[in-house]
Scaffold this motif. Structure first.
Motif, PDB file in Angstrom:
ATOM      1  N   PHE A 130      20.707  81.225 102.325  1.00 51.23           N
ATOM      2  CA  PHE A 130      19.814  82.387 102.361  1.00 51.23           C
ATOM      3  C   PHE A 130      20.592  83.652 102.721  1.00 51.23           C
ATOM      4  N   THR A 131      21.477  83.562 103.720  1.00 53.93           N
ATOM      5  CA  THR A 131      22.272  84.713 104.141  1.00 53.93           C
ATOM      6  C   THR A 131      23.191  85.182 103.022  1.00 53.93           C
ATOM      7  N   THR A 132      23.798  84.238 102.324  1.00 55.51           N
ATOM      8  CA  THR A 132      24.656  84.582 101.190  1.00 55.51           C
ATOM      9  C   THR A 132      23.858  85.314 100.117  1.00 55.51           C
ATOM     10  N   GLY A 133      22.674  84.791  99.791  1.00 51.73           N
ATOM     11  CA  GLY A 133      21.820  85.443  98.810  1.00 51.73           C
ATOM     12  C   GLY A 133      21.400  86.832  99.250  1.00 51.73           C
ATOM     13  N   LEU A 134      21.099  86.996 100.538  1.00 52.32           N
ATOM     14  CA  LEU A 134      20.695  88.288 101.088  1.00 52.32           C
ATOM     15  C   LEU A 134      21.797  89.327 100.901  1.00 52.32           C
ATOM     16  N   LEU A 135      23.026  88.951 101.257  1.00 50.70           N
ATOM     17  CA  LEU A 135      24.158  89.862 101.118  1.00 50.70           C
ATOM     18  C   LEU A 135      24.427  90.175  99.648  1.00 50.70           C
ATOM     19  N   SER A 136      24.352  89.163  98.809  1.00 53.29           N
ATOM     20  CA  SER A 136      24.588  89.361  97.381  1.00 53.29           C
ATOM     21  C   SER A 136      23.544  90.290  96.762  1.00 53.29           C
ATOM     22  N   GLY A 137      22.281  90.111  97.125  1.00 54.26           N
ATOM     23  CA  GLY A 137      21.222  90.957  96.592  1.00 54.26           C
ATOM     24  C   GLY A 137      21.384  92.409  96.999  1.00 54.26           C
ATOM     25  N   THR A 138      21.787  92.633  98.242  1.00 51.69           N
ATOM     26  CA  THR A 138      22.010  93.998  98.721  1.00 51.69           C
ATOM     27  C   THR A 138      23.134  94.669  97.949  1.00 51.69           C
ATOM     28  N   MET A 139      24.239  93.937  97.751  1.00 50.25           N
ATOM     29  CA  MET A 139      25.382  94.493  97.026  1.00 50.25           C
ATOM     30  C   MET A 139      25.054  94.692  95.548  1.00 50.25           C
ATOM     31  N   SER A 140      24.246  93.806  94.983  1.00 43.86           N
ATOM     32  CA  SER A 140      23.881  93.934  93.574  1.00 43.86           C
ATOM     33  C   SER A 140      23.075  95.202  93.338  1.00 43.86           C
ATOM     34  N   ALA A 141      22.113  95.479  94.208  1.00 45.78           N
ATOM     35  CA  ALA A 141      21.275  96.665  94.048  1.00 45.78           C
ATOM     36  C   ALA A 141      22.031  97.947  94.371  1.00 45.78           C
ATOM     37  N   ALA A 142      22.917  97.889  95.371  1.00 44.73           N
ATOM     38  CA  ALA A 142      23.638  99.091  95.785  1.00 44.73           C
ATOM     39  C   ALA A 142      24.828  99.399  94.903  1.00 44.73           C
ATOM     40  N   ALA A 143      25.567  98.334  94.485  1.00 42.99           N
ATOM     41  CA  ALA A 143      26.827  98.557  93.769  1.00 42.99           C
ATOM     42  C   ALA A 143      26.946  97.800  92.455  1.00 42.99           C
ATOM     43  N   GLY A 144      25.974  96.967  92.127  1.00 42.14           N
ATOM     44  CA  GLY A 144      26.049  96.217  90.874  1.00 42.14           C
ATOM     45  C   GLY A 144      26.976  95.025  90.919  1.00 42.14           C
ATOM     46  N   THR A 145      27.370  94.597  92.121  1.00 42.87           N
ATOM     47  CA  THR A 145      28.328  93.497  92.256  1.00 42.87           C
ATOM     48  C   THR A 145      27.811  92.464  93.249  1.00 42.87           C
ATOM     49  N   GLY A 146      27.042  91.517  92.779  1.00 45.62           N
ATOM     50  CA  GLY A 146      26.502  90.490  93.658  1.00 45.62           C
ATOM     51  C   GLY A 146      27.299  89.208  93.672  1.00 45.62           C
ATOM     52  N   GLY A 147      28.308  89.091  92.811  1.00 42.32           N
ATOM     53  CA  GLY A 147      29.053  87.850  92.674  1.00 42.32           C
ATOM     54  C   GLY A 147      29.993  87.478  93.812  1.00 42.32           C
ATOM     55  N   PRO A 148      30.760  88.438  94.375  1.00 42.95           N
ATOM     56  CA  PRO A 148      31.758  88.068  95.385  1.00 42.95           C
ATOM     57  C   PRO A 148      31.196  87.356  96.609  1.00 42.95           C
ATOM     58  N   ALA A 149      30.008  87.725  97.048  1.00 44.21           N
ATOM     59  CA  ALA A 149      29.436  87.090  98.239  1.00 44.21           C
ATOM     60  C   ALA A 149      29.204  85.605  98.003  1.00 44.21           C
TER      61      ALA A 149
END
Length: 249
Positions: A130-149
């Motif tokens: 869940f934490t990984t998904g949370l961080l990925s979703g935030t980065m995806s919306a802010a920077a378009g990069t949800g993969g690295p998390a």
């Protein structure tokens, strides 16, 4: 055709190739360049839109290997994480947002490489997923990069590569779709204002990049493709960071 349109199409093509060869990387490769060519708002939305198509196409070929029990926990986090990411993107002016995007891309790439060399592990449970998904979703919306998390999570949990790559595709589809929806809600001007022929060209480059990536994946090692992806992403992230700093100053 205008030079900027040619560069946009080239960035989309490279991102699609990376997505097919490495299983991820559309946002990392094409994201910083699209942000430079458009702006940090519509650029990220365009990355998300193309990422949905790219991940969905790969998913059609890998869905049998998806770990559905892990997917729902990751996607729950990414949907929720897209909300603060979209709010952050809507609240920041263009130069600080460009700086943030550049920093996030560079930091996520460096951290994923460092994590791969540490050798430590962590449990694969609801909290970490869940934490990984949370961080990925935030980065995806802010920077378009949800993969690295989620890539770092895969390394730390010793997730088998084929299952990880397959599960990553529907995960990114959900994450990028959530990012587009929430960015449209919080910032109505974020939708890319492109001509119809440019959208058609983007669709054509997506298809061409995925086909080319499929051909290339059978002829080069995945490690070589990953190195090329990292080099392109670092270069684009650095350029985005520098442009934001210049405009801010």
């Amino acid at each position: 055709m205008e030079p900027v349109v040619v560069l946009i199409l080239s960035a989309v093509f490279l991102g699609a190739v990376s997505q097919r060869v490495a299983g991820m990387g559309f946002g990392l490769v094409s994201g910083p360049f699209l942000v430079l060519l458009l702006d940090p708002f519509s650029g990220v939305v365009l990355v998300n839109i193309c990422g949905i198509v790219a991940s969905g196409t790969v998913f059609l070929r890998t869905w049998r290997e998806v770990e559905w029990s892990s997917l729902w926990k990751l996607t729950l986090g990414t949907v929720i994480g897209a909300i603060p990411g979209a709010l952050l993107a809507a609240a920041l002016p263009a130069p600080p947002l460009q700086i943030l995007i550049g920093v996030l891309i560079i930091a996520s790439l460096i951290s994923s490489m460092v994590i791969g060399r540490i050798g430590k592990t962590m449990p694969a449970n609801f909290t970490t997923q869940f934490t990984t998904g949370l961080l990925s979703g935030t980065m995806s919306a802010a920077a378009g990069t949800g993969g690295p998390a989620v890539s770092a999570y895969a390394v730390l949990t010793r997730w088998q590569q084929r299952a990880f790559a397959a599960t990553l595709q529907p995960f990114l589809m959900v994450g990028t779709t959530s990012a587009v929806i929430f960015k449209a809600i919080f910032d109505h001007s974020a939708w890319p204002q492109l001509q119809v022929q440019t959208w058609i060209g983007i669709a054509a480059m997506l298809v061409a990049g995925l086909i080319g990536g499929d051909w290339l994946s059978k002829r080069i090692e995945s490690s070589s493709a990953r190195i090329a992806m990292i080099v392109l992403a670092l270069g684009g992230g650095a350029a985005t960071l520098i442009k934001g700093l210049i405009h801010l100053w």
